[in-house]
Motif scaffolding. Structure first.
Motif, PDB file in Angstrom:
ATOM      1  N   LEU A 225      -8.921 -31.083 -41.979  1.00 24.38           N
ATOM      2  CA  LEU A 225     -10.103 -31.826 -42.435  1.00 24.38           C
ATOM      3  C   LEU A 225     -10.303 -33.067 -41.578  1.00 24.38           C
ATOM      4  O   LEU A 225      -9.361 -33.818 -41.329  1.00 24.38           O
ATOM      5  CB  LEU A 225      -9.898 -32.235 -43.900  1.00 24.38           C
ATOM      6  N   GLU A 226     -11.529 -33.257 -41.135  1.00 19.09           N
ATOM      7  CA  GLU A 226     -11.878 -34.476 -40.381  1.00 19.09           C
ATOM      8  C   GLU A 226     -13.208 -35.000 -40.889  1.00 19.09           C
ATOM      9  O   GLU A 226     -13.950 -34.298 -41.568  1.00 19.09           O
ATOM     10  CB  GLU A 226     -11.967 -34.178 -38.878  1.00 19.09           C
ATOM     11  N   VAL A 227     -13.516 -36.238 -40.530  1.00 19.64           N
ATOM     12  CA  VAL A 227     -14.788 -36.813 -40.996  1.00 19.64           C
ATOM     13  C   VAL A 227     -15.955 -36.355 -40.128  1.00 19.64           C
ATOM     14  O   VAL A 227     -17.084 -36.264 -40.594  1.00 19.64           O
ATOM     15  CB  VAL A 227     -14.734 -38.356 -41.049  1.00 19.64           C
ATOM     16  N   GLU A 228     -15.683 -36.054 -38.861  1.00 18.40           N
ATOM     17  CA  GLU A 228     -16.759 -35.597 -37.972  1.00 18.40           C
ATOM     18  C   GLU A 228     -16.259 -34.467 -37.093  1.00 18.40           C
ATOM     19  O   GLU A 228     -15.089 -34.459 -36.698  1.00 18.40           O
ATOM     20  CB  GLU A 228     -17.209 -36.748 -37.064  1.00 18.40           C
ATOM     21  N   GLN A 229     -17.187 -33.564 -36.739  1.00 16.93           N
ATOM     22  CA  GLN A 229     -16.854 -32.399 -35.914  1.00 16.93           C
ATOM     23  C   GLN A 229     -16.236 -32.811 -34.575  1.00 16.93           C
ATOM     24  O   GLN A 229     -15.320 -32.164 -34.072  1.00 16.93           O
ATOM     25  CB  GLN A 229     -18.134 -31.561 -35.690  1.00 16.93           C
ATOM     26  N   LYS A 230     -16.694 -33.940 -34.019  1.00 14.05           N
ATOM     27  CA  LYS A 230     -16.203 -34.331 -32.688  1.00 14.05           C
ATOM     28  C   LYS A 230     -14.687 -34.603 -32.688  1.00 14.05           C
ATOM     29  O   LYS A 230     -14.006 -34.348 -31.698  1.00 14.05           O
ATOM     30  CB  LYS A 230     -16.977 -35.532 -32.134  1.00 14.05           C
ATOM     31  N   PHE A 231     -14.153 -35.070 -33.831  1.00 13.50           N
ATOM     32  CA  PHE A 231     -12.706 -35.319 -33.908  1.00 13.50           C
ATOM     33  C   PHE A 231     -11.940 -33.991 -33.979  1.00 13.50           C
ATOM     34  O   PHE A 231     -10.842 -33.866 -33.438  1.00 13.50           O
ATOM     35  CB  PHE A 231     -12.353 -36.204 -35.107  1.00 13.50           C
ATOM     36  N   LEU A 232     -12.568 -33.013 -34.658  1.00 10.41           N
ATOM     37  CA  LEU A 232     -11.954 -31.674 -34.705  1.00 10.41           C
ATOM     38  C   LEU A 232     -11.935 -31.073 -33.304  1.00 10.41           C
ATOM     39  O   LEU A 232     -10.924 -30.525 -32.858  1.00 10.41           O
ATOM     40  CB  LEU A 232     -12.730 -30.757 -35.656  1.00 10.41           C
ATOM     41  N   ASP A 233     -13.065 -31.199 -32.593  1.00  6.79           N
ATOM     42  CA  ASP A 233     -13.157 -30.625 -31.234  1.00  6.79           C
ATOM     43  C   ASP A 233     -12.079 -31.220 -30.338  1.00  6.79           C
ATOM     44  O   ASP A 233     -11.410 -30.500 -29.599  1.00  6.79           O
ATOM     45  CB  ASP A 233     -14.544 -30.886 -30.628  1.00  6.79           C
ATOM     46  N   LYS A 234     -11.895 -32.533 -30.417  1.00  8.93           N
ATOM     47  CA  LYS A 234     -10.912 -33.208 -29.570  1.00  8.93           C
ATOM     48  C   LYS A 234      -9.488 -32.727 -29.915  1.00  8.93           C
ATOM     49  O   LYS A 234      -8.691 -32.386 -29.036  1.00  8.93           O
ATOM     50  CB  LYS A 234     -11.037 -34.724 -29.765  1.00  8.93           C
ATOM     51  N   GLY A 235      -9.197 -32.691 -31.205  1.00  9.76           N
ATOM     52  CA  GLY A 235      -7.860 -32.274 -31.652  1.00  9.76           C
ATOM     53  C   GLY A 235      -7.569 -30.827 -31.278  1.00  9.76           C
ATOM     54  O   GLY A 235      -6.483 -30.498 -30.805  1.00  9.76           O
ATOM     55  N   PHE A 236      -8.564 -29.956 -31.477  1.00  9.69           N
ATOM     56  CA  PHE A 236      -8.363 -28.526 -31.176  1.00  9.69           C
ATOM     57  C   PHE A 236      -8.222 -28.292 -29.669  1.00  9.69           C
ATOM     58  O   PHE A 236      -7.488 -27.399 -29.252  1.00  9.69           O
ATOM     59  CB  PHE A 236      -9.491 -27.682 -31.782  1.00  9.69           C
ATOM     60  N   ALA A 237      -8.890 -29.120 -28.871  1.00 11.28           N
ATOM     61  CA  ALA A 237      -8.726 -29.006 -27.404  1.00 11.28           C
ATOM     62  C   ALA A 237      -7.275 -29.333 -27.036  1.00 11.28           C
ATOM     63  O   ALA A 237      -6.666 -28.664 -26.195  1.00 11.28           O
ATOM     64  CB  ALA A 237      -9.692 -29.947 -26.697  1.00 11.28           C
ATOM     65  N   GLY A 238      -6.706 -30.343 -27.689  1.00 12.72           N
ATOM     66  CA  GLY A 238      -5.300 -30.717 -27.467  1.00 12.72           C
ATOM     67  C   GLY A 238      -4.369 -29.584 -27.877  1.00 12.72           C
ATOM     68  O   GLY A 238      -3.385 -29.279 -27.192  1.00 12.72           O
ATOM     69  N   ILE A 239      -4.667 -28.947 -29.005  1.00 14.56           N
ATOM     70  CA  ILE A 239      -3.837 -27.832 -29.491  1.00 14.56           C
ATOM     71  C   ILE A 239      -3.865 -26.693 -28.469  1.00 14.56           C
ATOM     72  O   ILE A 239      -2.827 -26.110 -28.130  1.00 14.56           O
ATOM     73  CB  ILE A 239      -4.341 -27.326 -30.877  1.00 14.56           C
TER      74      ILE A 239
END
Ligand code: 3HC
Length: 307
Positions: free
Chosen positions: A32-46
């Motif tokens: 869960l994140e507050v905005e999609q952009k934080f998910l995109d950044k985290g998933f790119a790292g994964i």
């Protein structure tokens, strides 16, 4: 209790790492994140990390198979059927309490809530919910996919069954769990934080240069990183926050922030994440020690912010 679905709050450095190791272990994970952009950044790292682990042959499945068990969401309701929710949001007690309180009424009643906090009292976080006996600390280490430890923290209210389920979860995600109680900093930060702060004090007192102190602890003690490289890696802002919580708890000088650390945080020199800390990371392969800026001690940017 059988854990099948894991919710992770926050897709930063720690949240994304926790999500990755949980999905790698076979759990269905929703982050869960507050905005999609934080998910995109985290998933790119994964994805980068999974590619690296595949290259080394340490992943049993394809990255795609792991990735298929990972979902991102900005809707709290998507965590309703999780068996375990691990929070890894900003290290701020109020922020954490707010999100726990909101999720308490959404996530099923028998789910376990866990916090990855490094220093905030688990008991204080627990009181934001109506499930004190189902609340633990699960403290992972950075970088989560590589570091083998997880501290499993019990409060006086944690039920035995919940604690053992959390301990077993630590093993199932490939970590070595250690048992500890709800005292600020738990085991690792109780010992690590005074060491890091002492390195800053030693530097302030002119014991050695940044690189020499780092080399001394690497080569003299066999540590993988010297204290300033590690401070930049963990984040000076994060360390500074931890010192506040620990000083507040114990009122001992060894947990108090040295003036230089405070000034670097005020100046926005957070370490690797901001591009500059004790080293400058313009070229991340060749960090440059910042002795000349720091010897003067009140760097111009810092002085301006303090004024
Ligand atoms: N996923 C997958 N692979 C990764 C990775 C990740 N997230 N991060 C690094 N790697 C890879 C690197 O790409 C590198 O691959 P290569 O061998 O193919 O080049 C390999 O792992 C080794 O990395 P490096 O060569 O960069 O460096 P090291 O050999 O020194 O290992 C390290 C890196 C494991 C981070 C090691 O330096 C280390 O153990 N450092 C200490 C970290 C530490 O103390 N962490 C705890 C901090 S405290 C904390 O988290 C608590 C909090 O509450 C403050």
């Amino acid at each position: 209790m059988n854990i099948r679905k894991v919710g992770v709050l926050g897709c930063g450095l720690m949240g994304s790492g926790i999500a990755q190791v949980s999905a790698t272990a076979g759990f269905d994970v929703t982050v869960l994140e507050v905005e999609q952009k934080f998910l995109d950044k985290g998933f790119a790292g994964i994805e980068k990390s999974l590619a690296k682990l595949t290259e080394k042959g340490s992943l049993k499945e394809t990255p795609q198979a792991v990735r298929a068990r990972l979902k991102g969401s900005t809707r709290r309701e998507d965590l309703a059927d999780c068996d375990l929710v691990i929070e890894a949001v900003i290290e701020n007690a109020e922020e954490k309490r707010k999100i726990y309180s909101a999720l308490d009424g959404i996530v099923k009643k028998d789910a376990i809530f866990a916090s990855n906090t490094s220093s905030i009292s688990i008991t204080e976080l627990m009181t934001a919910t109506k499930r004190p006996e189902r609340f633990v600390g699960l403290h992972f280490f950075n970088p989560v996919p590589l570091m083998k430890l997880v501290e499993v923290v019990r409060t006086i209210a944690t039920s035995e069954d919940v604690y053992e389920t959390a301990y077993d979860f630590g093993k199932r995600v490939g970590k070595v769990p250690v048992r500890t109680s709800d005292k600020s900093g738990f085991i690792v930060n109780r010992l690590l934080v005074p060491y890091l702060l002492d390195a800053v004090r030693a530097y302030e007192e002119g014991v050695g240069s940044i690189e020499d102190i780092d080399q001394a602890m690497k080569l003299g003690c066999g540590y993988p990183m010297g204290p300033f490289t590690l401070l930049d890696f963990v984040g000076l802002d994060t360390t500074y926050y931890i010192t506040h919580v620990m000083f507040e708890e114990f009122k001992e000088r060894r947990f108090a922030s040295p003036p230089l650390l405070k000034r670097m945080v005020l100046a926005g020199w957070y370490g690797r994440k901001s591009g500059k800390g004790f080293y400058d990371y313009k070229d991340p392969q060749k960090p440059v020690a910042q002795d000349s800026a720091l010897r003067g001690f009140a760097a111009e940017e810092a002085a301006a912010k303090i004024a």
